[in-house]
Structure formats: structure tokens, C-alpha cells
Design a protein around this motif. Structure first.
Motif, mmCIF file in Angstrom:
data_model
loop_
_atom_site.group_PDB
_atom_site.id
_atom_site.type_symbol
_atom_site.label_atom_id
_atom_site.label_comp_id
_atom_site.label_asym_id
_atom_site.label_seq_id
_atom_site.Cartn_x
_atom_site.Cartn_y
_atom_site.Cartn_z
ATOM 1 N N SER A 76 -24.953 -29.462 -9.796
ATOM 2 C CA SER A 76 -23.629 -29.166 -9.256
ATOM 3 C C SER A 76 -22.684 -28.702 -10.368
ATOM 4 O O SER A 76 -22.890 -29.007 -11.533
ATOM 5 C CB SER A 76 -23.062 -30.412 -8.554
ATOM 6 O OG SER A 76 -22.888 -31.444 -9.493
ATOM 7 N N ALA A 129 -33.473 -22.392 -8.027
ATOM 8 C CA ALA A 129 -33.884 -23.327 -6.985
ATOM 9 C C ALA A 129 -35.358 -23.128 -6.634
ATOM 10 O O ALA A 129 -36.099 -24.088 -6.459
ATOM 11 C CB ALA A 129 -33.018 -23.130 -5.745
ATOM 12 N N ILE A 136 -30.258 -26.643 -4.144
ATOM 13 C CA ILE A 136 -28.888 -26.312 -4.552
ATOM 14 C C ILE A 136 -28.195 -25.647 -3.357
ATOM 15 O O ILE A 136 -28.809 -24.833 -2.663
ATOM 16 C CB ILE A 136 -28.861 -25.316 -5.739
ATOM 17 C CG1 ILE A 136 -29.773 -25.791 -6.877
ATOM 18 C CG2 ILE A 136 -27.438 -25.128 -6.255
ATOM 19 C CD1 ILE A 136 -30.012 -24.734 -7.951
#
Lengths: 207, 693, 121
Positions: A76, A129, A136
Motif C-alpha cells: 500500500s 501483482a 494489490i
């Protein structure tokens, strides 16, 4: 300090992932403009985010267009695609086939620039990803514009305390203009540690 | 499939003012709201479970596929802009107008699966507005660029004259910064030649009209420049005028060039005086306003008396120098209010403005004195000059410029007739003078004289300076008019020449001379020969040549009693034919002499080709022989050359005994001139020869 | 495929080199695998050694893969060459094809590498 954050191996892996992501983005862009997009090899740098490092990462530009996209999930933070000076303007004009007499972007053009940045950032994150096999999610992109100072305050205040700054510089060239862009990712400490863990996990498969 | 029971969120979704579309990872439509269905023209059940790519035909399906994949597989959100994807979905509004769309693609999770939510926003109005704005902005940008890089300076000022806008060129031209210029009065700014008519300009502008003019200005560094200014009012749609635009172009260079060109076309390059055309223009302007003026205007025609002589002696360079010096004298003689022009050759003219003509006349007479006391030096030579001036006063009888200049010119001719170096005033009521004006008058006179036989023969003795030779006479022609007045050839010969009458006069002279010789056959023992002048035209005349021989034959005259005088210039003009003419008559026994020898520069070169018997040394060398060593040297060398070529020599202009003495010493064979004998009626020579002898 | 083959991996990314090397060595334990981390060293290697398979990256910091491809083909006329690149644009694919070489888009997976090796037969 740089070495302490990401090893050469981590660096290499991330670079290749961005390389692949940019390759996909370039492919999407070239399909849109029906022209070849030439890519440079990405340069990756990770530093502790500080006012100085942020200012440095934004270079000497007088005016910037930055597209912010927040991501969450296994990793994140905030990703920014920052265009030097009027690179963003040039890019949009090139895409829309208009002559660039005015240096200001209209609303329509801002949307265009947002979409282009979105394509690039999404391609990069999808690649991460996909290869690292992690989850994500990203938000809808947002266009920011202003002087480096103004942008820096925004970025910094959004990122929370002691975040890490991961910058990937690259240039992509459309037929007549060279457009410089930089992907900057602000990540909290734990998020960066998570990324490192994912990278190591991935590396283990191949060593 | 999502739950189909009507929930609050369903109601909200169906009232949303944007399109909502949910698609799964297989691109199947899972749900959509009323807005989207209406806009797409689909029934609520029409699209559910259908593949989005079969429902609609997309221009770039790859893009949509990519964003759906990214959303369903990785949770990535995307934006599809209206500019890059115009009318992504074929949507129409209630008025069946196509809808411009901005699409936000986000990922939603439901029951552990990812779905793709597409929000479609109607951006038709903003897009149109934006496009219009962009168009206007682009146009504005172009205008501002045009102004920024314009080579013309542009200013906008308000109705008080205060400047509200300038472009960079305006700043550059004035040398003042924009901040200084703004709010300054446009008319007060750097203008030297001032808009004297500022009020007039304002009157025009306020009346909605434009003003164009040239102004001399000065920039901040004191440098002067000329601009062409174009000022025009800006009218708003209701017709009121609030602002004025002034466009200035720097025309300094253009003006300089124009000035130079106009100077060249109106001025004589040698003397810097205005030329004939410009003088005529000035006189015309003066004639036009003559009746309005209280001052007197006089036009003078000036002719340098001995110009040809000096030009021939010194060559063109000398002649040009003389003209230049003459012009300089004239310029210093008159102040700037008088106009001096070179009409061409050695002809000059002045236009004099004066309160009374008396003082103007005195001024002209003073010029004659000034010229007379001036000495022109060229190399070793010094020449005194004379000027003949014809003067006429512009009055109400003058009809045009030509008349004025002609009057002055004819007055000048009369001044020349009277010996030059004098002023003659044109008088309209002098009938003789009016008649004397033209060559046509003289041409008519000559024709009359030929018919009426009213020419008379004169003769001037050619006296031997060395003892062994006999006396000869040059035959001269005079015209006797009705009143019995004898007119010198200087008045009618030029006209005769111009009207191709000179060979007729020559023929008359030849016939009458031969008659005279025949009549006095037995009284000629003391006379060597009579010299008859032949004009250039006669030298080309075969008929005349044949006539001469016939006439001599018919009268049984000894050919050696006759000699012909030709001028160098006449001979050179058509050398081959002249030589033929000469050869024929010389073979027959007549003599030839070359008149005015030395007056032309090329004399010596031609002497080898022209076979003549006698050289007549030009009088201008002889006249001052006592004072001028150069003249004496000239006479000596001409004499020597003549003798080397086997010719006799005659010196003209022998005005007194001293000159005669010097010429005798030099070895010149003959002398002619007032000091030795004036022209006399031909019959008198039989008496006079006794005197001389 | 009984004999021992020589496989050259040209790529600036360590990750890519590792992935390809791992896949190859897992399937063909006897094969000799060489690595070139940039274009220049790749050219030097093809001059001095003989290779049966060459995987070539395009986007490298010094010179691009396509620039040195003719050189490699000249020195290794018998080698089976594949371009493995993240540049997946259509013009790129066409350019690679025009050199008579196969194209493999990154990221690289096992099937891709095996297909490349299989093409040589």
C-alpha cells in the motif's frame, strides 16, 4: 542509506518488473497513437522520504503535472507519475494531434493525461501483482498540478510519517518529442518491508 | 448474478445521474442502472448476461478489455477519457443527441469475486464548452503571438489618449519599458514632428474615421526615426468608441531610400543642382501661384560663354570641373530662397524671388561680374569666363512653364548675339526680339535670302607673315535684311544647319565667289586664293561636289585660286566621305584648309588621315600668345606639325602688331584677324590689298 | 536432445537471467549455460565461443539487442536465437520477425523457454 533499504537483487527484480510494466503500457499507448513508443531502461532509487529527497526526486522543474493513484492490499501507498515541466502537455498534444501553442492544459486534456498516467501505473502494478503473485488494489487516479513545492506538500502530508520513497525514472519517446516521466511511490515502512519480503520469496524460487 | 430484490441502493442507483454498468471477468454484463439502459436504448433485461463486446461494437475493444481485466484480476481502477475514447459506448440523450463520456472503471468485490464497475458520466456539455474555450484560447494565443512578434508597433489608447496596451515592438521603438508607457498620453509620447493637427486627428477619430500619416519621433536615446502611423477607432457593437488602435511602422530606412531616389531623379549628379525636370516643376508651381503672390519671380537662363572651347581644350573632365565650379559660384551667389538648376550641358537657370525686379536684375549683373573676374584653372591653363544671361519676369501673361523658360532662353541668345558676358531682359512688346526667338524664324529668313539672293559676300584678308607669300582672303557670308541691316552668320548659320539649309548657303557662296573670281579674272595676280567655308553637310554632298567642278570649269577659273575651309569637327563626323570630297577637289587643283585646328582634343591624331594643304590655328591659342606660355607652345607645336606634314599655317585672331610679330618669329606662315584686316565687302579687297602690300 | 548444448542468456536483468537459467538447467542438467549482462560482453562472447541457443534481451543500458543481433547471427550461424523483451509493441514484433528470429514477451515463464528450445528441432 539506499543500500540498506533494497539490496541490488531487489533493485534488479523491481527494475525488471517496471520494465515489463512499462513495456505493456507502451504497447497500449502505441496502439492508441498508432506510433511506436520508445522506452529507456528504468532507473530505480529508494530513499527515505524527506522534504529534501522529495524535492530532489522532482528535479528542477518549474511546473509539474502529477497523477496520483493510491493503492492498497498486500502493498500500500501512493504512486505518482510525475511529468517534468511541460512533458505532460507535450504528451497530451501529441496524443490528440494538436499543436502545442498554449502551455496550459484544458479540462479535456487533463483527463487525457490522467488516463495515460493511469495506463502506465496500472501496467506497472499489474505486473508486480502478477509476477510477485500478490494482491494489490488501486483507486481512481487523480491529477495534481503545480510547482514542485506545492506538490511536495501534498505528497508528504498524504504519506503519513517516515514513509519510504521509491523512484523509477524513465523516458518514453513519441515520434517527435521526448517525454520524461518519473514514477514515485511513497510507502510506509511496513509496506516496504512487505515488498522486500515478496521480492525475496520470489527470488527464492529461482535460486 | 446480483440480488434482484429492490433495495434502497437499487433505487439510488437507478436514480443516479450517471451510467452504471457491472461486468464480470468473463465480460458479461451483471447489472446496469436505468440511466445507462435509457441512454443505450436497451430494455432492463436486454443486456443482462450478455457479453459487453457483443452488445456494443467498440472502436478499440482492446482498451476496454484491458481495463476490465485489470479491474477483475488485479483490482486496478482506470479512467477512460472522452478525448481518447470519444463516445466509447453508443449512448444518446433524450433528444437523441450522442453523449460524450468520461468513464471511471473501478473494481468491486462481491461474494469473494472481483467485478468491474464502469461509471459513465455525460460530459457532452463540458466537452463542447471546453472545445469552444480551447478554440477561443488558441485564437487568442495566435493573436497575442502575432502582436508579440509583429514588426509593427501597436498601442491601444483610450478616449483620453492614455495608453492601455502596447506590444513589445512599441517598447523597442520608443526605448521605454511597458510599465513606463502605460497610462502615458499617446500623443505626448516621443513625437517630434508632433501631430500638430492633434485636434484634427482627434476630430477624425471621434468621428469614427481613421488617420494615417508620417511622423518624426525620437526614442529615449535621442535617436530620431520616422514612422508611418495608422490610428483607428474600435467601435463596439452599439457603435460607441472607447478605444483607439495605433499601428506604427518604422519607415526611416524606406524614407532614406525614397529620399535618395527622389534626389537622384530631381538633381543633376554632377553639380548637385536640381535638374531641368525639377526646375520646370518648381517654375510650374510658381507660375500657378504667381497671381496670388506679392513677390516678383524672375527666371534667368544662363549659358557659359566659352564652354565649348574649354571643354574641347581640357576634355570632358575639365568641362565637368568647370560646370561644377560654375554651379558652386552660382550657389554661393544666391541664398537658399532662390532656385538654381542645371538644365543640361552648359545651360543653367535660376528662379529668383524678389520684392522688386530691379534688385533681382542687379543681383544677376553682379553674378556676371563675379564670373568675369573668376579664373578657371585646369592643369597649367587658366581661362577667364563669361556668362550670358537671359532674364524674364513671371507675370500674369505667362501661360505655361515652357513659355517662361523659352523667353529666358531667347533673351540669353540675344545676350550671346551681343557678344556674351551680359544680361538681356526679355521684353514681350519687342517685336524683333519675339521674332528672333526661334530657329524657324532664321530658317525662314535663310530661305527668303536664298530666293531673293539677299546674301552678300564679305572677305577677310589672310596676310603672309613670311615675306615670300601672297595675300589670300577668307570669303564670309552675311545676310542683308529688308532694312538693309547686315546680319552676321552667327545668327542664321546654326539655324540653317539645323534645318539642313547650310549646303544651300555653301552653294550660294561658292557660285557667287566663282562668279566674282570670273568677273575679276585679271585683277587677281596679287591674290593667292579665296578661301570658301564648307559646312559638314556639304562634305557628304556628291551633287555639290560635281557642281563645284562644273562651275569652275564653266567659268574657266584656275582651281588653285580657290581653297575650301572645313572644320575639324565636320571632317571627323564623316571622315571617309570628307576625305573623298577633299581628294577629288585637291586632285583637281583646289586647296583645303582645316579650320579651328587645335580646338578638338583629337586634332593631331586625325591630321595624319586628313590630307589638307593648310592648317588654321584656332584663335583661342593665338589671342593670348603674348601672355600665356602654354598657348604659345601650342601655336609652336601646331605650326611645327603643320610644316612637318607639308602644310602652310594660318593663325587666327591676330588682334595686334605684337601678336603678329610673335607669330612671325615662331614661323607661322599667315595671319588673319582684326589686327591685320577686318572682314569687308568682297569688292573692297581689290583696294585693300594695296594697303597691306 | 541427447548431446550437451551451450545456452547463452543475454539480459541486463539478473532476475531474467536467473529465471531462464533455472528453467533450462532443470530440464537439461548437462547443458552449459553462459550469461552476458550487457550487449558488449555478449558480442565478445559470440566471437570466441560457440552457442546452440541464445536468448537476447532488447532493452539494455548500453546497446539494444536488435542492434547486435546481426553481429550475433554472423558469428553464430547455427545458433537458435530468441528475443525475450518487455517491449511488446507490434513494430517490435515485426522487427524481430524480419531478422528471422522468434519473439517472446516478458515476463518469462517455463512454457515459453521450453517452446523456444523445442523450436530448434
Amino acid at each position: 542509506m539506499n543500500q540498506a533499504l533494497l539490496s541490488d537483487e531487489h533493485n534488479d527484480t523491481l527494475c525488471e518488473l517496471f520494465n515489463i510494466g512499462m513495456g505493456r503500457a507502451a504497447n497500449s499507448l502505441s496502439e492508441m497513437v498508432h506510433e511506436e513508443v520508445i522506452l529507456s531502461v528504468p532507473q530505480l532509487n529508494t530513499v527515505k522520504a524527506s522534504p529534501t529527497s522529495l524535492a530532489l526526486s522532482l528535479g528542477q522543474s518549474r511546473y509539474l503535472h502529477a497523477i496520483e493513484q493510491c493503492f492498497s492490499g498486500d502493498l500500500s501507498g501512493q504512486a505518482y507519475l510525475v511529468f517534468d515541466d511541460f512533458s505532460g502537455v507535450d504528451l497530451v498534444r501529441q496524443l490528440l494531434g494538436e499543436s502545442a501553442m498554449c502551455q496550459d492544459l484544458g479540462e479535456l486534456e487533463q483527463e487525457t493525461l490522467t488516463e495515460v498516467a493511469n495506463i502506465i501505473l496500472n501496467a506497472c502494478f499489474c505486473c508486480i501483482a502478477e509476477v510477485l503473485e500478490c494482491d494489490i488494489e488501486s483507486d481512481v487516479p487523480l491529477l495534481l498540478k503545480g510547482t514542485p513545492n506545492e506538490l511536495f506538500h501534498l505528497q508528504f502530508s498524504n504519506a503519513g510519517l517516515a514513509p519510504y520513497l521509491l523512484t523509477v525514472s524513465m523516458t518514453f519517446q513519441l515520434p517527435s518529442k521526448s517525454i520524461k516521466g518519473q514514477v514515485s511511490i511513497l510507502m510506509a515502512t511496513e509496506s516496504l518491508q512487505k515488498l522486500i519480503k515478496e521480492l525475496e520469496r520470489f527470488s527464492l524460487i529461482y535460486t | 448474478m446480483l440480488d434482484k430484490e429492490q433495495t434502497l441502493s437499487d433505487i439510488v442507483l437507478n436514480n443516479a445521474q450517471c451510467g452504471l454498468l457491472i461486468i464480470d471477468s468473463d465480460y458479461l454484463v451483471v447489472d446496469s442502472n436505468s440511466w445507462f439502459l435509457n441512454a443505450a436504448g436497451l430494455s432492463p433485461d436486454g443486456c443482462l448476461g450478455e457479453k459487453i463486446f457483443t452488445l456494443f461494437a467498440f472502436e478499440q475493444p482492446k482498451t476496454l478489455k484491458r481495463v476490465i481485466d485489470q479491474a477483475c484480476q488485479y483490482g486496478m481502477a482506470s479512467v477512460l477519457s472522452s478525448s481518447l475514447h470519444p463516445r466509447l459506448f453508443p449512448l444518446k440523450n433524450r433528444h437523441h443527441q450522442p453523449i460524450e463520456q468520461l468513464c471511471f472503471v473501478t473494481s468491486i468485490k462481491y461474494s469473494g469475486r472481483r467485478f468491474c464497475l464502469i461509471q459513465v458520466q455525460d460530459v457532452t456539455d463540458p466537452t463542447a464548452r471546453e472545445k469552444k474555450l480551447r478554440h477561443i484560447t488558441t485564437q487568442l494565443d495566435k493573436c497575442s503571438l502575432a502582436l508579440k512578434y509583429s514588426p509593427s508597433s501597436v498601442a491601444i489608447f483610450n478616449s483620453d489618449g492614455l495608453i492601455e496596451f502596447i506590444n513589445p515592438k512599441f517598447s523597442e521603438m520608443t526605448g521605454l519599458s511597458e510599465s513606463k508607457i502605460l497610462n502615458m498620453n499617446y500623443f505626448s509620447l516621443t513625437c517630434i514632428s508632433s501631430y500638430q493637427l492633434e485636434t484634427e486627428v482627434w476630430a477624425l477619430l471621434r468621428d469614427g474615421q481613421e488617420w494615417v500619416g508620417e511622423c518624426l519621433k525620437r526614442n529615449i536615446n535621442g535617436q530620431e526615426y520616422w514612422t508611418q502611423d495608422h490610428i483607428y477607432p474600435i467601435q463596439s457593437h452599439d457603435g460607441t468608441i472607447s478605444h483607439y488602435v495605433a499601428v506604427q511602422n518604422d519607415i526611416t530606412q524606406l524614407r532614406n531610400i525614397t529620399h535618395e531616389i527622389s534626389f537622384k531623379s530631381t538633381h543633376d549628379s554632377l553639380t548637385g543642382l536640381i535638374n531641368r525636370q525639377e526646375f520646370e516643376r518648381v517654375v510650374t508651381a510658381t507660375v500657378a501661384q504667381a497671381e496670388l503672390a506679392t513677390s516678383n519671380y524672375l527666371v534667368c537662363f544662363l549659358n557659359i560663354d566659352k564652354f565649348k572651347l574649354i571643354n574641347d581644350t581640357c576634355g570632358h573632365a575639365g568641362g565637368d570641373e568647370l560646370l561644377y565650379q560654375f554651379a558652386t559660384i552660382c550657389q554661393s551667389h544666391f541664398d537658399k530662397s532662390h532656385v538654381i538648376a542645371r538644365l543640361g550641358g552648359d545651360e543653367f537657370a535660376t528662379l529668383i524671388t524678389s520684392d522688386d525686379s530691379e534688385s533681382a536684375i542687379r543681383r544677376m549683373e553682379a553674378l556676371i561680374d563675379t564670373i568675369a573676374s573668376f579664373r578657371f584653372r585646369w592643369g597649367e591653363s587658366v581661362f577667364s569666363l563669361g556668362v550670358s544671361i537671359g532674364l524674364t519676369i513671371i507675370d500674369e501673361t505667362i501661360k505655361n512653364t515652357d513659355d517662361v523658360i523659352k523667353q529666358a532662353e531667347s533673351a540669353c541668345d540675344i545676350a550671346k548675339d551681343f557678344g556674351g558676358n551680359r544680361l538681356h531682359i526679355y521684353q514681350a512688346d519687342d517685336k524683333d526680339l519675339i521674332q528672333r526667338q526661334g530657329d524657324t524664324y532664321w530658317a525662314a529668313k535663310v530661305n527668303q535670302a536664298l530666293e531673293a539672293d539677299s546674301f552678300v559676300l564679305f572677305a577677310q584678308p589672310i596676310i603672309p607673315l613670311q615675306q615670300q607669300d601672297k595675300i589670300s582672303f577668307e570669303v564670309l557670308v552675311r545676310l542683308k535684311d529688308q532694312s538693309g541691316q547686315v546680319i552676321a552668320p552667327g545668327l542664321f548659320l546654326p539655324a540653317a544647319e539645323r534645318f539642313n539649309l547650310s549646303h544651300k548657303i555653301d552653294k550660294w557662296v561658292i557660285d557667287h565667289t566663282l562668279d566674282w573670281l570670273a568677273n575679276h579674272e585679271h585683277e587677281l595676280s596679287e591674290i593667292d586664293h579665296l578661301a570658301i567655308n564648307l559646312s559638314g553637310l556639304s562634305l557628304n554632298n556628291h551633287v555639290l561636289l560635281a557642281h563645284i567642278i562644273q562651275a569652275i570649269e564653266a567659268r574657266k577659273i584656275e582651281p588653285s585660286k580657290i581653297s575650301f575651309e572645313i572644320t575639324e569637327t565636320a571632317a571627323i563626323a564623316n571622315l571617309e566621305q570628307a576625305q573623298q570630297f577633299i581628294d577629288v577637289l585637291r586632285c583637281y587643283g583646289c586647296k583645303f584648309s582645316l579650320d579651328d585646328f587645335g580646338s578638338g582634343l583629337s586634332s593631331f591624331a586625325y591630321l595624319k588621315n586628313l590630307k589638307v594643304d593648310i592648317l588654321k590655328i584656332d584663335g583661342m591659342f593665338v589671342k593670348d600668345i603674348l601672355n600665356d606660355v602654354i598657348d604659345e607652345a601650342m601655336v609652336r607645336s601646331i605650326n611645327d606639325i603643320g610644316h612637318v606634314c607639308g602644310m602652310k599655317t594660318i593663325a587666327e585672331f591676330v588682334e595686334n602688331a605684337q601678336v603678329k610679330q610673335r607669330l612671325t618669329e615662331i614661323g607661322v606662315d599667315f595671319g588673319q584677324g582684326y589686327g591685320l584686316g577686318k572682314p569687308m565687302p568682297i569688292d573692297d579687297i581689290l583696294l585693300s590689298k594695296l594697303d597691306v602690300a | 536432445m541427447s548431446s550437451i548444448k551451450h545456452f547463452l542468456i543475454v539480459d541486463d536483468s539478473r532476475l531474467t537471467r536467473m529465471i531462464i537459467a533455472k528453467i533450462v538447467s532443470e530440464h537439461y542438467q548437462q547443458w552449459q549455460i553462459s550469461h552476458a549482462h550487457d550487449a558488449q560482453s555478449a558480442v565478445e562472447m559470440v566471437k570466441s565461443q560457440s552457442f546452440d541457443f541464445i536468448s537476447l534481451d532488447h532493452n539494455m543500458p548500453d546497446v539494444t539487442g536488435l542492434t547486435i543481433l546481426p553481429d550475433i547471427q554472423h558469428h553464430q550461424p547455427n545458433a537458435h536465437i530468441g528475443v525475450f523483451t518487455a517491449n511488446i509493441q507490434r513494430v517490435m514484433r515485426q522487427r524481430v520477425a524480419s531478422h528471422g528470429v522468434s519473439f517472446y514477451p516478458k515476463p518469462i515463464n517455463e512454457a515459453m523457454v521450453l517452446r523456444f528450445i523445442g523450436e530448434a528441432n
